[in-house]
Design a protein around this motif. Structure first.
Motif, mmCIF file in Angstrom:
data_model
loop_
_atom_site.group_PDB
_atom_site.id
_atom_site.type_symbol
_atom_site.label_atom_id
_atom_site.label_comp_id
_atom_site.label_asym_id
_atom_site.label_seq_id
_atom_site.Cartn_x
_atom_site.Cartn_y
_atom_site.Cartn_z
ATOM 1 N N ILE A 1 -24.729 -18.214 -7.372
ATOM 2 C CA ILE A 1 -23.759 -19.309 -7.302
ATOM 3 C C ILE A 1 -22.592 -18.943 -6.393
ATOM 4 N N ASN A 2 -22.071 -17.723 -6.530
ATOM 5 C CA ASN A 2 -20.938 -17.320 -5.691
ATOM 6 C C ASN A 2 -21.300 -17.246 -4.213
ATOM 7 N N SER A 3 -22.535 -16.890 -3.894
ATOM 8 C CA SER A 3 -22.902 -16.741 -2.480
ATOM 9 C C SER A 3 -23.356 -18.045 -1.839
ATOM 10 N N ALA B 1 -18.404 -23.354 -6.582
ATOM 11 C CA ALA B 1 -18.611 -23.636 -8.003
ATOM 12 C C ALA B 1 -17.436 -24.420 -8.578
ATOM 13 N N VAL B 2 -17.766 -25.528 -9.249
ATOM 14 C CA VAL B 2 -16.749 -26.403 -9.834
ATOM 15 C C VAL B 2 -17.053 -26.610 -11.307
ATOM 16 N N THR C 1 -22.748 -16.015 -17.324
ATOM 17 C CA THR C 1 -22.340 -14.608 -17.333
ATOM 18 C C THR C 1 -23.457 -13.701 -16.820
ATOM 19 N N ASP C 2 -24.615 -14.271 -16.530
ATOM 20 C CA ASP C 2 -25.750 -13.499 -16.028
ATOM 21 C C ASP C 2 -25.475 -13.042 -14.596
ATOM 22 N N GLN D 1 -18.587 -9.219 -12.994
ATOM 23 C CA GLN D 1 -18.117 -10.235 -12.066
ATOM 24 C C GLN D 1 -18.180 -11.575 -12.770
ATOM 25 N N GLU D 2 -17.486 -12.531 -12.200
ATOM 26 C CA GLU D 2 -17.485 -13.875 -12.765
ATOM 27 C C GLU D 2 -17.754 -14.886 -11.662
ATOM 28 N N ILE D 3 -18.204 -16.045 -12.062
ATOM 29 C CA ILE D 3 -18.350 -17.142 -11.118
ATOM 30 C C ILE D 3 -16.948 -17.548 -10.668
ATOM 31 N N LYS D 4 -16.799 -17.789 -9.380
ATOM 32 C CA LYS D 4 -15.502 -18.173 -8.817
ATOM 33 C C LYS D 4 -15.340 -19.690 -8.914
ATOM 34 N N TRP D 5 -14.926 -20.150 -10.095
ATOM 35 C CA TRP D 5 -14.757 -21.583 -10.335
ATOM 36 C C TRP D 5 -13.537 -22.099 -9.601
#
Length: 151
Positions: free
Chosen positions: A70-72, A76-77, A62-63, A20-24
């Protein structure tokens, strides 16, 4: 039959273990999202030339635990401190009038970077849903350090 079943299990395992990735999103997208569902903004303030910024992207962002938190809990910017993005915040407009697209390396500082009082790169800023700056974290953080700071 066993071969087909084994291939199916392997294929399904690959689907469920994809990273998964952070949703920037852009800052404006985060502000708009806050209006619909209030939650804080986690802003990664970076520059293209910053080595520790690149290490954050590679090692910390990437952790899986960092991504999940962060996603929950945040919008995220990613904000380029020397970029040309137009920002509207707190009734003010910010830009980078001295930005030079042809310049290699360091560029002019964005006005919003100054407004945030960013002391160095990388910096991570948490902005509450009411628009107040809650916290600024400066420097590279390993996943465990970042998690301890933002939980």
């Amino acid at each position: 039959m066993k071969k087909i079943l084994l291939l199916l299990v392997i294929a399904l395992a690959g689907v469920t273990t994809q990273a998964q990735e952070i949703k920037w999103m852009t800052f404006q997208e985060a502000i708009n999202a806050q209006k619909k569902k209030p939650k804080p903004i986690f802003m990664d303030v970076y520059t293209h030339w910053c080595g520790p910024c690149k290490m954050l992207d590679k090692n910390t962002f990437t952790d899986s635990e960092v991504i999940k938190l962060i996603n929950s809990d945040f919008y995220a910017v990613k904000f380029n401190a020397e970029g040309e993005e137009k920002i509207e915040f707190d009734g003010k407009k910010f830009s980078n009038p001295n930005y030079d697209a042809n310049r290699a390396g360091r560029n002019a500082m964005h006005e919003f970077t100054g407004f945030l009082r960013i002391p160095g790169y990388p910096s991570m800023v948490i902005i509450d849903s009411d628009g107040s700056i809650k916290k600024t974290l400066v420097g590279y953080k390993v996943p465990q350090q970042l998690l301890a700071e933002i939980k």
